[in-house]
Write an enzyme that holds these catalytic residues in place. Structure first.
Site, PDB file in Angstrom:
ATOM      1  N   GLU A  27     -11.138   3.110   7.012  1.00 19.88           N
ATOM      2  CA  GLU A  27      -9.802   3.963   8.003  1.00 19.88           C
ATOM      3  C   GLU A  27     -10.280   4.801   8.610  1.00 19.88           C
ATOM      4  O   GLU A  27     -10.209   5.176   9.462  1.00 19.88           O
ATOM      5  CB  GLU A  27      -8.552   4.326   6.551  1.00 19.88           C
ATOM      6  N   HIS A  83       0.926  -1.052   0.071  1.00 23.76           N
ATOM      7  CA  HIS A  83      -0.182   0.081   0.390  1.00 23.76           C
ATOM      8  C   HIS A  83       1.509   1.135   0.107  1.00 23.76           C
ATOM      9  O   HIS A  83       1.064   2.065   1.151  1.00 23.76           O
ATOM     10  CB  HIS A  83      -1.110  -0.099   1.300  1.00 23.76           C
TER      11      HIS A  83
END
Length: 391
Positions: free
Chosen positions: A235, A43
């Site tokens: 998130e 990521h």
């Protein structure tokens, strides 16, 4: 989605990895060993990892007029302070500047090449780097030209890294923006280039108000084509975002996924109870693309010692360590691991565990993942651990 109160049988966490936060073990790896250790990154945003000096030079070359600073050192400080400011407007402004100088073929090739070189110099042996092709069309490039330029840059960076004694393989993830309406188009683009440097698909952008279900046509297309995709979820928005990404869209991995901690209860007696969503994520070995430094900036944790990665590692989730945006977070894979070693007493064994987790979860064929694990990652850590015998 089941409620958080619907818990599985509790389990204890007092195993070998339950060291108190802040404990640094006697055999903790040194910064130099952390740098040399073979690391895997899943990521990382291309537009979040530019060198400040490159931004300044590209702004001069392309006529981009809006940089807040033209001195590279001061610009680097500005990016870090803006990202840490707590202001979403200032944080998003940082990306307007990096994307602003990434609008020509030459700029994209350079940025991608430097990305690969920087990661390799940091000990990363495999990386999947994501970017949104739709954000690089302002100067007249087509979507295909953007993809081909970035792929060319990655290959150039891999060659330069090799010439400098480093080994790295970089795959591209094509990202669609959640607030836009081009997800199916970008998914089709990812599928056309899947054997030419692109390894998968992603959606990114604000979670709240833009659920992944808005792009079901793209995910259904990718599943029909047997292609891979990850989704930014869990998130900022939490459990509903994770549930939708998995159960409605069928994501292979969770981009961040840190809010799965909201479905885990740590009790006063040291036992831990997992809700059904958390149990599903663990049982199915769904990879979590955790980004500790970035999560601190967005408020998902108040310190490294309190970051959910410590508990998730102890509970044996498929946790991985990532950088997210190296420029904005002033970080690298080595720095992320240094923070975790300091916070949780991690050793080279833990670093290997995270790295193998990430390699198992990569979007390349199984035999290639296995070769990286057996021929690169495990031998690399074995060599570093053997050094302890001669200390």
């Amino acid at each position: 989605m089941t409620s958080q109160t619907d818990r599985n049988q509790p389990a204890r966490t007092d195993d070998a990895h339950s060291l108190p936060a802040g404990t640094r073990t006697a055999n903790a790896p040194t910064p130099e060993q952390i740098l040399r250790a073979p690391k895997v990154l899943l990521h990382d945003h291309l537009d979040g990892g530019l060198r400040p000096a490159t931004i300044v030079e590209l702004a001069q070359q392309t006529g981009y007029p809006n940089l807040p600073e033209t001195d590279p050192d001061k610009l680097g400080v500005w990016f870090r302070e803006a990202a840490d400011s707590g202001s979403l407007e200032r944080y998003l402004e940082t990306f307007s500047h990096t994307v602003g100088v990434m609008q020509t073929r030459d700029a994209l090739v350079r940025v991608a090449a430097e990305c690969a070189e920087d990661l390799a110099a940091d000990g990363v042996v495999y990386a999947e780097v994501r970017y949104a092709p739709e954000q690089h069309l302002a100067a007249g490039l087509t979507l295909e030209e953007v993809v081909e330029a970035v792929n060319e840059g990655f290959r150039e960076g891999e060659r330069c890294a090799h010439d400098n004694g480093h080994r790295i393989r970089v795959g591209a993830l094509l990202t669609a923006m959640r607030h836009a309406a081009r997800a199916l188009e970008i998914a089709e683009l990812a599928n056309r280039y899947r054997d030419l440097g692109v390894v998968g698909f992603d959606i990114a952008g604000a979670e709240a108000g833009y659920p992944p279900t808005r792009h079901l046509d793209a995910f259904e297309y990718l599943k029909r084509e047997n292609n891979h995709f990850t989704i930014h979820a869990g998130e900022a928005f939490g459990l509903p975002s994770i549930w939708q990404a998995l159960q409605w869209c069928g994501a292979d991995r969770l981009g961040h996924g840190v809010r799965i901690i909201d479905d885990i209860e740590v009790r006063d007696d040291g036992t831990v109870a997992l809700g059904r969503l958390a149990s599903y994520v663990r049982d199915k070995r769904i990879p979590l693309e955790l980004c500790p430094s970035s999560n601190l900036q967005t408020g998902a944790a108040s310190s490294y010692a309190e970051h959910p990665i410590g508990l998730l590692r102890r509970l044996h989730f498929r946790a991985t360590v990532n950088t997210d945006n190296r420029l904005m977070s002033n970080t690298s894979m080595s720095q992320e691991f240094e923070h975790l070693v300091e916070a949780f007493g991690y050793t080279l064994d833990d670093m290997q565990w995270f790295s193998v987790n990430a390699m198992k979860s990569a979007f390349i064929p199984f035999d290639e993942r296995l070769a990286m694990i057996n021929d690169v990652i495990k031998p690399g850590y074995a060599s570093l651990k053997s050094e302890w015998l001669f200390r």
